[in-house]
Design a protein around this motif. Structure first.
Motif, mmCIF file in Angstrom:
data_model
loop_
_atom_site.group_PDB
_atom_site.id
_atom_site.type_symbol
_atom_site.label_atom_id
_atom_site.label_comp_id
_atom_site.label_asym_id
_atom_site.label_seq_id
_atom_site.Cartn_x
_atom_site.Cartn_y
_atom_site.Cartn_z
ATOM 1 N N GLU A 117 5.784 86.265 50.112
ATOM 2 C CA GLU A 117 6.841 85.702 49.268
ATOM 3 C C GLU A 117 6.320 84.598 48.349
ATOM 4 O OE1 GLU A 117 10.836 85.689 48.004
ATOM 5 O OE2 GLU A 117 10.000 86.938 49.602
ATOM 6 N N ASP A 118 6.604 84.725 47.071
ATOM 7 C CA ASP A 118 6.255 83.754 46.030
ATOM 8 C C ASP A 118 4.771 83.717 45.693
ATOM 9 O OD1 ASP A 118 8.899 82.997 45.687
ATOM 10 O OD2 ASP A 118 8.770 81.378 47.157
ATOM 11 N N ASP A 119 3.983 84.653 46.207
ATOM 12 C CA ASP A 119 2.576 84.744 45.821
ATOM 13 C C ASP A 119 2.442 85.584 44.546
ATOM 14 O OD1 ASP A 119 1.820 83.174 47.942
ATOM 15 O OD2 ASP A 119 1.295 84.855 49.248
ATOM 16 N N ALA A 120 1.253 85.557 43.938
ATOM 17 C CA ALA A 120 1.110 86.170 42.613
ATOM 18 C C ALA A 120 -0.234 86.850 42.427
ATOM 19 C CB ALA A 120 1.301 85.109 41.531
ATOM 20 N N ILE A 121 -0.205 87.936 41.681
ATOM 21 C CA ILE A 121 -1.401 88.621 41.193
ATOM 22 C C ILE A 121 -1.344 88.578 39.673
ATOM 23 C CG2 ILE A 121 -2.646 90.812 41.047
ATOM 24 C CD1 ILE A 121 -1.348 91.541 43.762
ATOM 25 N N ILE A 122 -2.433 88.163 39.058
ATOM 26 C CA ILE A 122 -2.497 88.073 37.598
ATOM 27 C C ILE A 122 -3.728 88.839 37.121
ATOM 28 C CG2 ILE A 122 -2.495 86.544 35.604
ATOM 29 C CD1 ILE A 122 -1.649 84.279 37.568
ATOM 30 N N VAL A 172 5.443 96.226 44.802
ATOM 31 C CA VAL A 172 5.427 95.072 45.718
ATOM 32 C C VAL A 172 6.482 94.020 45.404
ATOM 33 C CG1 VAL A 172 2.967 95.410 46.146
ATOM 34 C CG2 VAL A 172 3.691 93.756 44.402
ATOM 35 N N VAL A 173 7.273 94.212 44.372
ATOM 36 C CA VAL A 173 8.249 93.182 44.002
ATOM 37 C C VAL A 173 9.245 92.930 45.127
ATOM 38 C CG1 VAL A 173 9.911 94.739 42.868
ATOM 39 C CG2 VAL A 173 9.688 92.341 42.101
ATOM 40 N N ILE A 198 6.236 89.415 45.830
ATOM 41 C CA ILE A 198 4.951 89.216 45.152
ATOM 42 C C ILE A 198 5.124 89.570 43.672
ATOM 43 C CG2 ILE A 198 2.524 89.882 45.037
ATOM 44 C CD1 ILE A 198 2.823 90.787 47.997
ATOM 45 N N ARG A 199 4.782 88.653 42.799
ATOM 46 C CA ARG A 199 4.867 88.890 41.364
ATOM 47 C C ARG A 199 3.513 89.369 40.843
ATOM 48 N NH1 ARG A 199 6.138 83.938 42.122
ATOM 49 N NH2 ARG A 199 4.630 83.128 40.625
ATOM 50 N N VAL A 200 3.551 90.391 39.994
ATOM 51 C CA VAL A 200 2.334 90.942 39.397
ATOM 52 C C VAL A 200 2.505 90.939 37.884
ATOM 53 C CG1 VAL A 200 0.708 92.858 39.344
ATOM 54 C CG2 VAL A 200 2.069 92.442 41.411
ATOM 55 N N SER A 241 9.244 82.561 38.310
ATOM 56 C CA SER A 241 9.853 83.175 39.499
ATOM 57 C C SER A 241 10.690 84.420 39.204
ATOM 58 C CB SER A 241 10.724 82.142 40.230
ATOM 59 O OG SER A 241 11.753 81.661 39.372
ATOM 60 N N PHE A 242 11.151 84.607 37.958
ATOM 61 C CA PHE A 242 11.960 85.766 37.601
ATOM 62 C C PHE A 242 11.206 86.710 36.667
ATOM 63 C CE2 PHE A 242 16.102 87.548 35.755
ATOM 64 C CZ PHE A 242 16.431 88.231 36.914
ATOM 65 N N ILE A 243 9.873 86.643 36.717
ATOM 66 C CA ILE A 243 9.033 87.445 35.826
ATOM 67 C C ILE A 243 8.039 88.254 36.645
ATOM 68 C CG2 ILE A 243 7.313 87.381 33.981
ATOM 69 C CD1 ILE A 243 8.614 84.800 32.999
ATOM 70 N N SER A 244 8.039 89.573 36.480
ATOM 71 C CA SER A 244 7.045 90.431 37.112
ATOM 72 C C SER A 244 6.913 91.718 36.304
ATOM 73 C CB SER A 244 7.424 90.758 38.565
ATOM 74 O OG SER A 244 6.326 91.331 39.254
#
Length: 287
Positions: free
Chosen positions: A167-172, A207-208, A212-214, A270-273
């Motif tokens: 939760e709340d982790d990110a891949i860029i 994964v959303v 997890i945000r990508v 937080s609202f972008i993936s």
């Protein structure tokens, strides 16, 4: 306002070294103030010995994250990145090796977990490019190497990282303006960058639901070692006024990219993936 950087003819060999660039690149603005947006987070960044990766590492550290720096073989550049991260008061782990090797990617991820105790942010930034204006002269080996470096390594690392993200982790992922404009001199590179855009969108959908945000960043021309090691190696004169074709009329600095990665790594996004940011000097790509 960022001043125009005068770029002159020069060349290097791949993968390129930050320490040989003239003029030197800027990695973080003197007035950039961290605000704890990544406090307590652990980030792994590939290609972080120089260029955009180094700028991202420094920005993350200023925002409170510990950073693992993966790179190919540029030990001196990587040590400088480590020095800069540690100067921000954060821990830095350096890992040298080839991301085309799946076993190396898995071992590197395990080393990060063992060292820092977890992972919150994965930045797939490492990449390479070469110049070829005729598809019939593009060697099979070059095509395979570009995909192995730019795409396969991203797959290997992301696959290894996902079980540790939550939760709340990110891949860029670092893609490129070239995925959208399709320059004739880089068909293979542009194809990999287009694949990264699609990988980003599909993985986000997968994964959303786990929180997890990508997302991706698609830079335009930025002053990094890859430029003198590719365009400069092909024809040093091609670097004269590099970036002047952008609407802003100049090349970008890594310092102008770092905040994009901070935004996508932090809860500001937080609202972008599944999206792509376009720091490219004003070129409209409608992507």
């Amino acid at each position: 306002m960022v001043k125009k950087t005068e770029i002159h003819a020069q060349q290097q060999s791949l993968p390129g070294k930050e320490s040989l660039m003239q003029p030197p690149a800027e990695f973080i603005r003197p007035d950039y103030r961290g605000s704890g947006k990544l406090e307590g987070k652990i980030a792994l960044i590939t290609g972080a010995d120089s260029g955009i990766g180094r700028a991202t590492a420094i920005h993350f550290a200023r925002e409170g994250a510990d950073v693992a720096v993966m790179y190919l073989s540029e030990d001196d550049d990587a040590r400088e990145t480590q020095r800069l991260v540690e100067a921000e008061g954060q821990r830095c782990l350096t890992i040298a090796g080839d991301i085309r090797d799946a076993a190396f990617c898995r071992a590197s991820l395990e080393k990060v977990i063992e060292t820092f105790g977890g992972l919150n942010i994965l930045v797939n930034n490492a990449g390479t490019q070469q110049v070829c204006y005729d598809l019939t002269e593009l060697e099979d080996s070059q095509w395979e190497n570009i995909f192995a470096t730019n795409m396969h390594g991203m797959f290997y690392l992301t696959k290894a990282a996902l079980p540790h993200l939550g939760e709340d982790d990110a891949i860029i992922n670092t893609t490129s303006i070239n995925a959208y404009v399709g320059p004739e001199a880089m068909i293979d590179y542009s194809a990999t960058k287009g694949a990264i855009v699609s990988f980003t969108r599909a993985l986000s959908n997968q994964v959303v639901g786990r929180g997890i945000r990508v997302n991706a960043v698609a830079p335009g021309p930025v002053w990094t070692p890859l430029q003198p090691a590719t365009w400069g190696a092909y024809d040093p004169q091609m670097l004269e006024d590099f970036g002047a074709q952008t609407p802003m009329g100049r090349v970008g600095q890594p310092s102008e990219l770092g905040p994009c990665y901070v935004f996508l790594a932090s809860l500001d996004s937080s609202f972008i993936s599944g999206q792509t940011l376009h720091p490219n000097g004003g070129t409209v790509v409608n992507g």
